[in-house]
Write an enzyme that holds these catalytic residues in place. Sequence first.
Site, mmCIF file in Angstrom:
data_model
loop_
_atom_site.group_PDB
_atom_site.id
_atom_site.type_symbol
_atom_site.label_atom_id
_atom_site.label_comp_id
_atom_site.label_asym_id
_atom_site.label_seq_id
_atom_site.Cartn_x
_atom_site.Cartn_y
_atom_site.Cartn_z
ATOM 1 N N HIS A 12 0.839 -1.200 0.000
ATOM 2 C CA HIS A 12 0.000 0.000 0.000
ATOM 3 C C HIS A 12 0.873 1.249 0.000
ATOM 4 C CE1 HIS A 12 0.997 0.422 4.221
ATOM 5 N NE2 HIS A 12 0.442 -0.734 4.514
ATOM 6 N N HIS A 33 4.018 1.534 2.263
ATOM 7 C CA HIS A 33 5.183 0.800 1.780
ATOM 8 C C HIS A 33 5.863 1.587 0.665
ATOM 9 C CE1 HIS A 33 2.374 -2.657 2.975
ATOM 10 N NE2 HIS A 33 3.320 -2.642 3.895
ATOM 11 N N CYS A 78 -6.463 -14.817 24.295
ATOM 12 C CA CYS A 78 -7.645 -14.899 23.426
ATOM 13 C C CYS A 78 -7.298 -15.782 22.243
ATOM 14 C CB CYS A 78 -8.068 -13.515 22.934
ATOM 15 S SG CYS A 78 -9.343 -13.604 21.637
ATOM 16 N N CYS A 83 -7.700 -13.923 18.778
ATOM 17 C CA CYS A 83 -6.595 -13.048 18.362
ATOM 18 C C CYS A 83 -5.277 -13.802 18.355
ATOM 19 C CB CYS A 83 -6.449 -11.870 19.326
ATOM 20 S SG CYS A 83 -7.896 -10.830 19.470
ATOM 21 N N CYS A 103 -12.878 -10.830 24.932
ATOM 22 C CA CYS A 103 -12.053 -10.010 24.056
ATOM 23 C C CYS A 103 -12.935 -9.039 23.281
ATOM 24 C CB CYS A 103 -11.298 -10.915 23.083
ATOM 25 S SG CYS A 103 -10.454 -10.004 21.793
ATOM 26 N N HIS A 115 -13.378 -10.251 19.810
ATOM 27 C CA HIS A 115 -14.049 -11.551 19.724
ATOM 28 C C HIS A 115 -15.007 -11.688 20.905
ATOM 29 C CE1 HIS A 115 -10.268 -12.072 17.471
ATOM 30 N NE2 HIS A 115 -11.014 -12.794 16.664
ATOM 31 N N LYS A 162 -7.431 9.441 8.910
ATOM 32 C CA LYS A 162 -6.680 8.239 8.596
ATOM 33 C C LYS A 162 -7.380 7.501 7.460
ATOM 34 C CE LYS A 162 -4.741 4.246 10.996
ATOM 35 N NZ LYS A 162 -4.694 3.506 12.269
ATOM 36 N N LYS A 168 -11.186 2.152 4.328
ATOM 37 C CA LYS A 168 -12.094 1.772 3.259
ATOM 38 C C LYS A 168 -13.479 2.355 3.485
ATOM 39 C CE LYS A 168 -9.712 -2.436 1.874
ATOM 40 N NZ LYS A 168 -9.613 -3.887 2.033
#
Length: 538
Positions: free
Chosen positions: A18, A21, A132, A135, A150, A153, A303, A306
């Site tokens: 992206h 990088h 967890c 994760c 979590c 989760h 920031k 999407k």
Amino acid sequence: MNRTYITTPIYYVNAAPHLGHAHTTVMADILKRYRCMLGYDVFLSTGTDEHGQKNQEAAAKSGLSTDEYLTGQSDAFRRAFDLLGVDYDFFVRTTRPFHKTQVQFIESRLKETMAPDGEPLIIQKLYSGLYCSGCEQFKRDADLTDDGFCLEHPNLRAEQTEENNYFLRMEPYRADLVTYVEKNADFVQPEQYRQELLVMLSQPLEDLCISRPKARLSLGVELPFDPEFVTYVWIDALVNYLTNVNWPDPSYETRWAGVEHLIGKDILKTHGVFWPIILMAANVPLPRRISVHAHWLGAGGQKMSKSLGNVVDPFEVIETYGASALRWFLARNMRVTSDSQISVDLIRATYNTELANQLGNLLQRLLKFSAARFDGCLPASDLDPKDNEHLKAIRQLVCNAYSANNLPSEANGFEPVELASIPKMAEDLLHAIGLMNEYVTREAPWTLIKEPANASRVQSIVYANLDGLRMVLEGLWPIMPDIANRGLAMLGQAPLELTGSPRTTLAGGRHEFIAGRLVGGARIGVIETLFPRIETIA
RNA sequence: GGCGGAGUAGCUCAGUUGGUUAGAGCGGCGGAAUCAUAAUCCGUAGGUCGGGGGUUCAAGUCCCUCCUCCGCUACCA
């Protein structure tokens, strides 16, 4: 010959390349080319980090074998950097055998090492905490709901788990590292991040867990002293900076002595704390410099995400505007100390006004004028005193772009071109272009030429600005190597190129900006449009 | 929660150690020019420098406080 070494971080391959990088890697390439222009020998490394939890998960999801997945992803990064015109000298994959054996080598050395307090550097101890399984991470109380679930989760209760891991004791090295950072004002640049590092080092350092049990992570470098574990991915990754230059073979020293790590501000701790301590413990000299940059924000200063729809995809930008346009935008607008904004709209505006209208159009208006009025040839090189003064001013601006230095470290003999000074260079060169547009418009050779007595003056005006533009294009080469060489070709000039194996120096050595190199009277070839205007795309 | 950075014209940003009427580029508006990718050049409008308080002869620049954004603080690189 100053042999130096620039590194980029190596990139985790669990997702596609992206903008972040692209940014760090392009900046590394620009720095390399700038320094090569100044006569340095610069080795540039980049690559992919192919171990660790998330890569393992991504590979599993992909349906491919792990090797196929990793190779495919790594190739995607390599292609991205090729597309961006990055002239890297070494592209590391942490899965390569030499890297893995040397990671084990340094770990073996660390295992035998006694810390400054006389106790073993690496210890094994029980780590217990709430784990967890979603994760696959240990969680802090703060990261869990009151009921012990979590946050990511909510249907999984974190379980009390114990693991017998290996740890690297960092605290015994803290005092020495603080002293080092305090004594070396340019160890971390810019100063703001050096201060942040000192803050990180102002409190006792916890032991760093350097192992992962194979039961939950197999994609990694096996610990040389315990086959039940693989290496924590960051330790593995950092060592690339050494293995890329063949450490521990003594040949690594000439490069390592001038090593500079380019990093984003998010990984200052790993590079400013973990890495120096590992090096001190392994008895390897600390890096010469860590150069830190901030990040890019999407449209609206938010920031990129999407859901906000403000993600800038470097590949789309390259397709529409070209790699040079993206490199120019990044170089021109990057700020080392604070986050900057990027969007396709901003890129288009910069592309049209600065690149197409100011740079591309200046070259074309002068060349087409020459071709039409001077019988298909460049103007003669005899300069009127006034035009000569103008040309000298342009040359001075280009030279300024190459001596820009906002660091106190010049006395230390380090590179006079810094990450932080790249935007200033771009601005200096743009300013020179602006001066030429003003000059040409003010002197109006198309009016003067109506009077036959002005014939030589007209040639002088056009020559001075074409020769000035020639130097500006040479100056722009580190930022837009492809465009610069295409422009130079139109002026009958040889391209600027890297040479050697690896390609670490400028062909012909240090570049001097000398007025009058444009060959007067030479025949003009095909005049191409470097930056076609691109109007709004729906 | 703690720490660091940022908040300056519609937009993107500069603003040295506090000091004359706060700057640039883009965009807007007006004009000039017509060599050129309708590009270029000149002129012009536009800001209570995030809010509030304080120090000072003087604050965008120092101190306090509040708001917003970004990041670090976590074994995700």
